[in-house]
Design an enzyme around this catalytic site. Structure first.
Site, PDB file in Angstrom:
ATOM      1  CB  VAL A   1      -0.935   0.014   1.227  1.00 42.80           C
ATOM      2  CG1 VAL A   1      -1.855   1.235   1.180  1.00 42.80           C
ATOM      3  CG2 VAL A   1      -1.752  -1.271   1.292  1.00 42.80           C
TER       4      VAL A   1
ATOM      5  CG  ASP B   1       7.994   2.252   1.749  1.00 41.00           C
ATOM      6  OD1 ASP B   1       8.234   2.369   2.977  1.00 41.00           O
ATOM      7  OD2 ASP B   1       7.979   3.232   0.979  1.00 41.00           O
TER       8      ASP B   1
END
EC number: 2.7.1.33
Length: 255
Positions: A7, A109
C-alpha cells in the site's frame, strides 16, 4: 498461493505467488475514503480477472505507508479469506542488521526493499524506489541498513511546478530526444527525466564516496524504467522488488 499487498500513497500494488512464481501484478488506486467492503470487492474482482480462485490463497502479507488503510485492507483480506495478513513492521527486521537512528520509524516499504535487495542482489547495495517520493536506501558491505535519502517523486514534483507556475501546463513524462529542450514541453520533460537521472547519478556517487567503496544499484517503482535508462551509471531495474521482499519476509516469518 500467497497474496502480497504493498500500500503506497498513490497505488496499492497486488501480486500473487504460486510458490516461487509471481503469477501477476495488478494495481488499484489508494483511496482513504473507501472502506473494507469496497476493497474486498475490488480484490475479488482482480483475482477473478486473473483467474485465481480465492480458495487457493493460503496466506497474505501486507506493507502499508498509509496507516488508515492498513486496518481497512487487513479487514478486507480477513473478510475474503478468513485470515488476516502478516503486516510488515519494524519487528520484521528482527535478526537483520539496522544502523539507523530510531529504527522503529523505518517505513514498511523500505523494509521490503531492503530485504529483497540484500537477498537477491547482495551487498553493498543502493535501493532506489521511485514512487510518490523517491527514496534511496543504503545497505553496506556488511549487510546493514544504514539509512539514505528522500526526495519528492517525479510526478509530485511536476504537479507542484505546473500548479504554481502560470505559464506551465501539465505534460506527459516522455523522454525527449535531446537534453536541451527546444520548447517548453521538451524543457519540462528534460528537467524531469534527465534532471532526475543526473540527481540519482550524483547521489549514488556521493554515497559511494562516503562509504569508500562501490555499490550495486537497483531501482524499482512506477517511473524507474524511464528514468534509470537515462542514468550514466549502471542501474538494475526490478519492477517487483517490494513484492519479492514481502514474499521473503512472509516465508521467513512462517517457517
Amino acid at each position: 498461493m500467497l497474496l502480497a499487498l504493498d500500500v503506497g500513497n498513490t497505488n496499492v500494488t497486488i501480486g500473487v505467488y504460486d510458490r516461487e512464481e509471481l503469477l501477476f501484478v495488478s494495481r488499484m488506486a489508494t483511496d482513504s475514503a473507501r472502506m473494507e467492503d469496497q476493497y474486498a470487492i475490488e480484490l475479488l474482482d482482480i483475482l477473478g480477472l486473473h483467474k485465481v480462485d480465492r480458495e487457493a490463497i493460503t496466506g497474505a502479507v501486507l506493507s502499508s505507508v498509509v496507516p488508515k488503510l492498513t486496518e481497512y485492507i487487513s479487514a478486507a483480506v480477513k473478510r475474503i479469506f478468513g485470515f488476516r495478513p502478516l503486516v510488515v513492521s519494524y519487528e520484521s527486521l528482527e535478526g537483520l542488521k539496522i544502523s539507523i537512528r530510531h529504527p522503529e520509524t523505518t517505513g514498511p516499504d523500505l523494509i521490503a526493499g531492503y530485504v529483497a535487495a540484500k537477498e537477491l542482489y547482495g551487498c553493498p547495495c543502493i535501493v532506489i524506489d521511485m514512487g510518490t517520493a523517491t527514496t534511496i536506501t543504503v545497505i553496506d558491505k556488511e549487510g546493514a541498513l544504514l539509512g539514505g535519502g528522500i526526495v519528492p517523486g517525479v510526478g509530485i514534483s511536476l504537479d507542484a511546478l505546473t500548479s504554481r507556475a502560470a505559464l506551465l501546463s501539465s505534460i506527459s513524462l516522455d523522454t525527449p530526444a535531446h537534453v536541451i529542450g527546444r520548447d517548453t514541453v521538451e524543457c519540462l520533460q528534460s528537467g524531469m527525466v534527465y534532471g532526475t537521472a543526473s540527481m540519482l547519478d550524483g547521489f549514488c556517487d556521493r554515497i559511494e564516496e562516503e562509504l569508500g567503496y562501490p555499490c550495486r544499484v537497483v531501482a524499482t517503482g512506477g517511473l524507474a524504467g524511464q528514468v534509470v535508462r537515462c542514468c550514466r551509471r549502471k542501474v538494475e531495474l526490478s519492477d517487483t522488488l517490494l513484492l519479492d521482499g514481502l514474499k521473503l519476509i512472509y516465508d521467513r516469518e512462517k517457517h
